[in-house]
Design an enzyme around this catalytic site. Structure first.
Site, PDB file in Angstrom:
ATOM      1  N   GLY A  40      22.067  62.620  43.193  1.00  0.00           N
ATOM      2  CA  GLY A  40      20.821  63.362  43.428  1.00  0.00           C
ATOM      3  C   GLY A  40      20.895  64.726  44.095  1.00  0.00           C
ATOM      4  O   GLY A  40      19.875  65.392  44.147  1.00  0.00           O
TER       5      GLY A  40
ATOM      6  N   GLY B  64      22.473  67.513  43.167  1.00  0.00           N
ATOM      7  CA  GLY B  64      22.856  68.628  42.290  1.00  0.00           C
ATOM      8  C   GLY B  64      21.755  69.658  42.087  1.00  0.00           C
ATOM      9  O   GLY B  64      20.564  69.344  42.163  1.00  0.00           O
TER      10      GLY B  64
ATOM     11  N   CYS C  95      19.647  68.767  39.111  1.00  0.00           N
ATOM     12  CA  CYS C  95      19.442  67.324  39.032  1.00  0.00           C
ATOM     13  C   CYS C  95      18.013  66.999  39.463  1.00  0.00           C
ATOM     14  O   CYS C  95      17.505  67.576  40.423  1.00  0.00           O
ATOM     15  CB  CYS C  95      20.438  66.678  39.979  1.00  0.00           C
ATOM     16  SG  CYS C  95      20.054  65.002  40.388  1.00  0.00           S
TER      17      CYS C  95
HETATM   18  P1  5GP Z   1      25.744  71.405  41.834  1.00  0.00           P
HETATM   19  O1  5GP Z   1      27.085  71.865  42.277  1.00  0.00           O
HETATM   20  O2  5GP Z   1      25.217  72.212  40.693  1.00  0.00           O
HETATM   21  O3  5GP Z   1      24.775  71.286  42.962  1.00  0.00           O
HETATM   22  O4  5GP Z   1      25.932  69.896  41.317  1.00  0.00           O
HETATM   23  C1  5GP Z   1      26.772  69.587  40.243  1.00  0.00           C
HETATM   24  C2  5GP Z   1      26.669  68.088  39.957  1.00  0.00           C
HETATM   25  O5  5GP Z   1      25.351  67.718  39.570  1.00  0.00           O
HETATM   26  C3  5GP Z   1      27.514  67.591  38.794  1.00  0.00           C
HETATM   27  O6  5GP Z   1      28.880  67.498  39.089  1.00  0.00           O
HETATM   28  C4  5GP Z   1      26.875  66.245  38.499  1.00  0.00           C
HETATM   29  O7  5GP Z   1      27.332  65.219  39.368  1.00  0.00           O
HETATM   30  C5  5GP Z   1      25.417  66.499  38.821  1.00  0.00           C
HETATM   31  N1  5GP Z   1      24.619  66.672  37.593  1.00  0.00           N
HETATM   32  C6  5GP Z   1      24.881  67.475  36.537  1.00  0.00           C
HETATM   33  N2  5GP Z   1      23.915  67.377  35.599  1.00  0.00           N
HETATM   34  C7  5GP Z   1      23.023  66.479  36.054  1.00  0.00           C
HETATM   35  C8  5GP Z   1      21.811  65.947  35.533  1.00  0.00           C
HETATM   36  O8  5GP Z   1      21.322  66.300  34.452  1.00  0.00           O
HETATM   37  N3  5GP Z   1      21.194  65.003  36.289  1.00  0.00           N
HETATM   38  C9  5GP Z   1      21.711  64.582  37.494  1.00  0.00           C
HETATM   39  N4  5GP Z   1      21.072  63.636  38.136  1.00  0.00           N
HETATM   40  N5  5GP Z   1      22.821  65.105  38.029  1.00  0.00           N
HETATM   41  C10 5GP Z   1      23.475  66.038  37.321  1.00  0.00           C
END
Ligand code: 5GP
Length: 347
Positions: free
Chosen positions: A181, A183, A186
């Site tokens: 959660g 991300g 996300c």
């Molecule tokens: P960020 O670095 O952009 O904050 O987070 C990246 C992470 O977000 C990814 O490695 C993955 O675990 C998560 N993530 C990527 N796409 C999605 C999505 O569509 N839904 C959710 N729940 N998490 C995502």
């Protein structure tokens, strides 16, 4: 129903307290770590930051750019075996040592993974990734991948609690990926109400993994170099970044021009954009749990990486950690109610 009363923390809830240090300059700090993994028994040396296995982040071009900084890329799972073959025919060894092969958990995924692993003895990492790592199915899949590839270093996730970290390590994971959660694209917390503040997840899961000789990747929620430093300070062995590495010329996202300005499309791997692209549409029984955004084009990823590594190095000098490995030991978090001074806008 039960309520846990202790407060769980995110990156925005803390700062790292400075400590007296003998380090004169951030140039004295090394961000490289050496690991020998529990099950694979393989050694790896490098900067333990990982580009997230998303198709608008972790392209082959990203792997080539990041390997020069000894940073890892979890290549997204949508390349075909043929694409891998073509890439591997011209890739150098340094790049291969800094790549993970991402996979889902279906029979088809297992067969494709077997084909890709067979292409090069220099590929060392497998990244098994499902949104809900609490599924028994993941544990079984990890065990079968471990049985088939005893010498590969396996990462599996995502989970956020110590009990599940232990189960995955015992099933054969060398590394457990932590984060539900947090991300940037996300929407799981909004769509389902499920999640865990990321810094507490890292602290608790690192403790569980380290007790068994396992490692963790803190995955998601880092918005700036300071958050990366906090993730390492909390005990993450690796930190995975999506949004911070998206929007660059190597990221692989679609480039869009709006009013003379360049933007890059970036979306969650469970977003409607991703499902439309890879599954034809969002299946009737599920909701999309990801956003689609347009990021201002950021140019070459080199500058961003230098900025991130510079920030983490500086954090190490503030607490007197000569090697990244010492950062956790030297970190005291203070709980705060302020972060950046935004009077002139955001950095
Ligand atoms: P960020 O670095 O952009 O904050 O987070 C990246 C992470 O977000 C990814 O490695 C993955 O675990 C998560 N993530 C990527 N796409 C999605 C999505 O569509 N839904 C959710 N729940 N998490 C995502």
């Amino acid at each position: 129903m039960r309520i846990e009363q202790d407060i769980k923390l995110g990156f925005q809830d803390v700062l790292i307290r400075p400590k007296r240090s003998t380090l004169k300059s951030r140039s004295q700090v090394s961000l490289e770590r050496n690991f020998t993994f529990k099950h694979s028994k393989k050694a790896w040396e490098g900067v333990p930051i990982v580009a997230a296995n998303m198709d608008s982040v972790a392209s082959f071009a990203m792997a080539e750019a990041l390997a020069k900084h000894k940073v890892l890329t979890a290549i997204h799972k949508h390349y075909s075996v043929k694409d891998w073959e073509v890439f591997l025919s011209q890739a150098d060894k340094l790049t291969l040592q800094h790549m993970m092969i991402s996979t889902g958990t279906s029979k088809k995924d297992f067969d494709k993974l077997t084909d890709i692993v067979g292409l090069s003895p220099d590929l060392q990492f497998i990244c098994i990734d499902i949104a809900n790592g609490y599924s028994e199915h993941l544990v079984d899949f990890v065990a079968s991948v471990r049985a088939r590839f005893p010498e590969m270093t396996i990462s599996a996730g995502n989970v956020v609690t110590g009990d599940m970290v232990e189960e995955l390590v015992l099933a054969g994971s060398d590394i457990v990926k932590v984060g539900i959660g947090p991300g940037s694209v996300c929407t799981t917390r909004v769509k389902t109400g499920v999640g865990y503040p990321q810094l507490s997840a890292i602290i608790e899961c690192a403790d569980a993994a380290h007790g068994l000789g396992g490692r963790i990747i803190g995955d998601g929620g880092c918005t700036c170099a300071g958050d990366v430093a906090k993730a390492f300070g909390g005990g993450a062995d690796f930190v995975m970044l999506g949004g911070m590495l998206a929007g660059h010329s190597e990221s692989g996202g679609e480039v869009i021009e709006k009013e003379g300005k360049k933007y890059v499309k970036f979306y969650g791997m469970s977003s409607k954009s991703a499902m439309d692209k890879y599954a034809g549409s969002v299946a009737a029984y599920r909701a999309a749990e990801g956003k689609t955004v347009h990021l201002p084009y950021k140019g070459k990823v080199d500058n961003t990486v230098q900025d991130i590594l510079g920030g983490v190095r500086s954090a190490c000098t503030y607490v007197g950690a000569k090697h990244l490995k010492e950062l956790t030991k030297r970190t005291t978090f203070i709980r705060v109610q302020e972060q950046e001074n935004n009077v002139y806008g955001k950095e």
